[in-house]
Enzyme design. Structure first.
Site, PDB file in Angstrom:
ATOM      1  N   HIS A 135       0.835  -1.205   0.000  1.00 38.55           N
ATOM      2  CA  HIS A 135       0.000   0.000   0.000  1.00 38.55           C
ATOM      3  C   HIS A 135       0.863   1.246   0.000  1.00 38.55           C
ATOM      4  O   HIS A 135       1.945   1.270   0.577  1.00 38.55           O
ATOM      5  CB  HIS A 135      -0.936   0.010   1.216  1.00 38.55           C
ATOM      6  N   CYS A 191       8.397  19.622  14.518  1.00 38.95           N
ATOM      7  CA  CYS A 191       7.177  20.037  13.813  1.00 38.95           C
ATOM      8  C   CYS A 191       7.418  20.013  12.310  1.00 38.95           C
ATOM      9  O   CYS A 191       8.407  20.555  11.819  1.00 38.95           O
ATOM     10  CB  CYS A 191       6.741  21.433  14.256  1.00 38.95           C
ATOM     11  N   HIS A 208       0.498  21.708  19.552  1.00 36.86           N
ATOM     12  CA  HIS A 208       1.112  22.526  18.520  1.00 36.86           C
ATOM     13  C   HIS A 208       0.587  22.137  17.136  1.00 36.86           C
ATOM     14  O   HIS A 208       0.343  23.006  16.292  1.00 36.86           O
ATOM     15  CB  HIS A 208       2.638  22.382  18.587  1.00 36.86           C
ATOM     16  N   GLU A 212      -0.929  24.550  14.207  1.00 40.47           N
ATOM     17  CA  GLU A 212      -0.379  24.558  12.842  1.00 40.47           C
ATOM     18  C   GLU A 212      -1.453  24.183  11.822  1.00 40.47           C
ATOM     19  O   GLU A 212      -1.508  24.759  10.739  1.00 40.47           O
ATOM     20  CB  GLU A 212       0.807  23.585  12.733  1.00 40.47           C
TER      21      GLU A 212
END
Ligand code: 5GP
Ligand code: ZN
Length: 219
Positions: A135, A191, A208, A212
């Site tokens: 996949h 991040c 966070h 974002e």
């Protein structure tokens, strides 16, 4: 067993509703990931019986097969981008009306395109898949989902553990062939959007990611 769960979609794609199977043709089945790790998370399943049980790194050694998969992921990426535009696009209703009105014989290049949502879609495979059937992940970059519950969930999509489809074929000495040795899943959190580091503070990272997500979709 539970690791064979994706086989059912290949066996009988026509038995699923569109909120599960996005589309299917002779060679591929595109589905929604049942435990999405982003606000949009699809899987592309090649039906080829000689490939479906293979590790992606091995399956993609076949150049002809790899090209077929790459081509199909471009289609699915476009479709996913369209879905993001529909969900988050500015005045998307207005945009759709305009496109419908011009759909007779328009020069589509001249339509105002707005944001290129295709850039916000990532496509690739895990260096160590958990599910047996081959996949390819096609997901929005946000990594914003209730189902993203574990550290390894984040890092499996945010470190070299996630191998973009464009990077295939892999060089023989590519370090991503040794994902455990590299310790990708145990790395400190970074991040995806601003690069801020969160050490191993998962709850803080999750907060966070929500911030974002809100800014990313409004851009
Ligand atoms: P992997 O880590 O193997 O690359 O990713 C397998 C993906 O399949 C995961 O994102 C997981 O959420 C998803 N998944 C696991 N079981 C099922 C299932 O039965 N149906 C669907 N649609 N997705 C599944
Ligand atoms: Zn950030």
């Amino acid at each position: 067993g539970v690791r064979d769960g994706l086989g059912a979609y290949i066996a009988k794609p026509e038995t699923y509703t569109p909120d599960v199977v996005v589309y299917h043709n002779d060679d591929f089945v595109a589905i929604h990931d049942m435990f999405p790790k982003s606000s949009l998370h699809l899987l592309l399943l090649p039906c080829d019986q000689t490939k479906t049980r293979m590790h992606p790194f091995d399956a993609f050694e076949d150049a002809e097969f790899l090209e077929k998969v790459k081509t199909e992921t471009r289609t699915l990426r476009k479709l996913a981008a369209g879905e993001l535009r529909r969900k988050y696009g500015k005045d998307s209703a207005q945009e759709q009306t305009r496109q419908a009105a011009l759909s007779a014989d328009p020069p589509p290049d001249e339509l105002p395109q707005g944001r290129d949502w295709e850039q916000d879609i990532v496509v690739g495979v895990h260096a160590v898949p958990s599910m047996n059937h081959l996949h390819v992940h096609v997901l929005s970059v946000d990594r914003y989902s209730e189902r993203l519950k574990h550290r390894k969930h984040y890092n499996s999509f945010s470190t070299p553990f996630f191998v973009p489809i464009e990077d295939f074929p892999l060089a023989e000495d590519d370090v991503r062939r040794n994902p455990t040795k590299e310790g990708y899943l145990k790395r400190d959190f970074t991040c995806w959007r601003c690069g801020r580091e969160f050490g191993n503070r998962f709850a803080e990272l999750k907060q966070h990611l929500e911030q974002e997500f809100k800014e990313w979709k409004k851009l």
